[in-house]
Design an enzyme around this catalytic site. Sequence first.
Site, PDB file in Angstrom:
ATOM      1  N   GLU A   1       0.821  -1.215   0.000  1.00 49.65           N
ATOM      2  CA  GLU A   1       0.000   0.000   0.000  1.00 49.65           C
ATOM      3  C   GLU A   1       0.857   1.268   0.000  1.00 49.65           C
ATOM      4  O   GLU A   1       1.847   1.364   0.721  1.00 49.65           O
ATOM      5  CB  GLU A   1      -0.896  -0.004   1.251  1.00 49.65           C
ATOM      6  CG  GLU A   1      -1.797   1.205   1.381  1.00 49.65           C
ATOM      7  CD  GLU A   1      -2.510   1.269   2.733  1.00 49.65           C
ATOM      8  OE1 GLU A   1      -3.539   1.965   2.827  1.00 49.65           O
ATOM      9  OE2 GLU A   1      -2.028   0.622   3.701  1.00 49.65           O
TER      10      GLU A   1
ATOM     11  N   LYS B   1     -10.528   2.765  -1.220  1.00 49.24           N
ATOM     12  CA  LYS B   1     -10.574   2.153   0.105  1.00 49.24           C
ATOM     13  C   LYS B   1     -11.849   2.539   0.852  1.00 49.24           C
ATOM     14  O   LYS B   1     -12.175   3.715   0.995  1.00 49.24           O
ATOM     15  CB  LYS B   1      -9.334   2.569   0.902  1.00 49.24           C
ATOM     16  CG  LYS B   1      -9.160   1.892   2.257  1.00 49.24           C
ATOM     17  CD  LYS B   1      -7.804   2.288   2.823  1.00 49.24           C
ATOM     18  CE  LYS B   1      -7.508   1.635   4.157  1.00 49.24           C
ATOM     19  NZ  LYS B   1      -6.153   1.976   4.635  1.00 49.24           N
TER      20      LYS B   1
ATOM     21  N   CYS C   1      -5.603  -2.552   2.966  1.00 49.92           N
ATOM     22  CA  CYS C   1      -5.199  -2.485   4.373  1.00 49.92           C
ATOM     23  C   CYS C   1      -6.376  -2.657   5.337  1.00 49.92           C
ATOM     24  O   CYS C   1      -6.846  -3.773   5.511  1.00 49.92           O
ATOM     25  CB  CYS C   1      -4.434  -1.197   4.632  1.00 49.92           C
ATOM     26  SG  CYS C   1      -3.370  -1.270   6.101  1.00 49.92           S
TER      27      CYS C   1
END
Length: 324
Positions: free
Chosen positions: A71, A144, A181
Amino acid sequence: MAKSRVVTVSALQFACTDDVSTNVATAEPAPPNIRAQNLVECGVEGIVEDSNFILVRAAYQKGANIILIQELFEGYYFCQAQREDYFQRAKPRKEHPTIVRMQNLAKELGVVIPVSFFEEANNAHYNSIVVIDADGTDLGLYRKSHIPDGPGYQEKFYFNPGDTGFKVFQTKFAKIGVGICWDQWFPEAARAMALQGAEILFYPTAIGSEPQDDGLDSRDHWKRVMQGHAGANVVPLVASNRIGKEMIQTEHGKSEITFYGNSFIAGPTGELIADADDKEEAVLIAQFDLDKIKAKRQSWGVFRDRRPDLYKVLLTLDGSNLSV
C-alpha cells in the site's frame, strides 16, 4: 477435457524511502545476498536500466502472473501526521506517472499489477488502487472503503471514504478482488468480493507498531484474520506489507512506526503457503489451480447454504431489528 487454469501469484515486500522515484523503481537497497540473487534470477550481472523494477522483474522471472505491491509504496506512510503539505502527494488518476510506468511494465512482462496510489479527484481524496491487466490496460479503480483513525494511522485526515463499493476485476489470468489495508479486517468486504466471483483476494498493506503502545503487536492477529477470509470463502489470499522504520515529523513532535512485514500467501483453506519475516525484502510466490479450487468451493457448500434473508442485521451499526 478442458485444461486447468493455473495461476502464479506474488507478494512483494520492501522498505520504502520517502523518494517517489526510488520506491516506484523498487530500488530501496536490500541485503546484498537478496539483491544479488534477484539480479541473477532476472538474467543480469550488474545494475542496468531494467533493474529499476527489480522486485517486479524478479517475481516475473519466478513465473508470477499477478504481482502485488504494498500500500502507498510511493513514499513513507505519511498518515502518522496530520500535515497540510502532505496533500501535495496526491495526484489525479488520469496520466498518473506511477500508474503509467506500471502500465508499461505490465505490458512488457505480460503480468497483472494492482497499483496503490494517493488519488486526488477534484476536492476529494482517496486511498485508491487501479488494476493493470497483462496488456497494460487500466481495468478500473477501487477506493478504500474502511478508513482508520488512530495514533500513527490518521487516515481520516487525508482520505474520503471510498465510494466505489467492493469490486472484482476480470484480468487475463483470474477474476480478482482487491481490498486495501484496513479493509482486510472486515469479513463483509471479503465476502462481498467473493460473492461477485473473486477467485483470489489481494490486500496491499501498511501496518506495523503502534506509536502509543510499544507492547502492542498485531501481526499474528492480522494474519489470522485474513487466513480466516481465505478459508471462509475458499479462495487464495495475497497480502503485501512494507518493512523498515519510518519517522515522520508531526504537529506534536516525531512519530515512528516499525513496519512488521510478514507478507504472506494463504491457500483456499486458510493455510499458509508462503510468508516473509519482519525484516527482509521478499518476493513470495505461490501457484494455484483455480478450477480445482472452484470445484472444492462448490462442493463445500458455504455459498449454497447462505441465508441472505437472515443477514439484514448486517445493514445496521448496532445490530437492531430493521423492522422496529
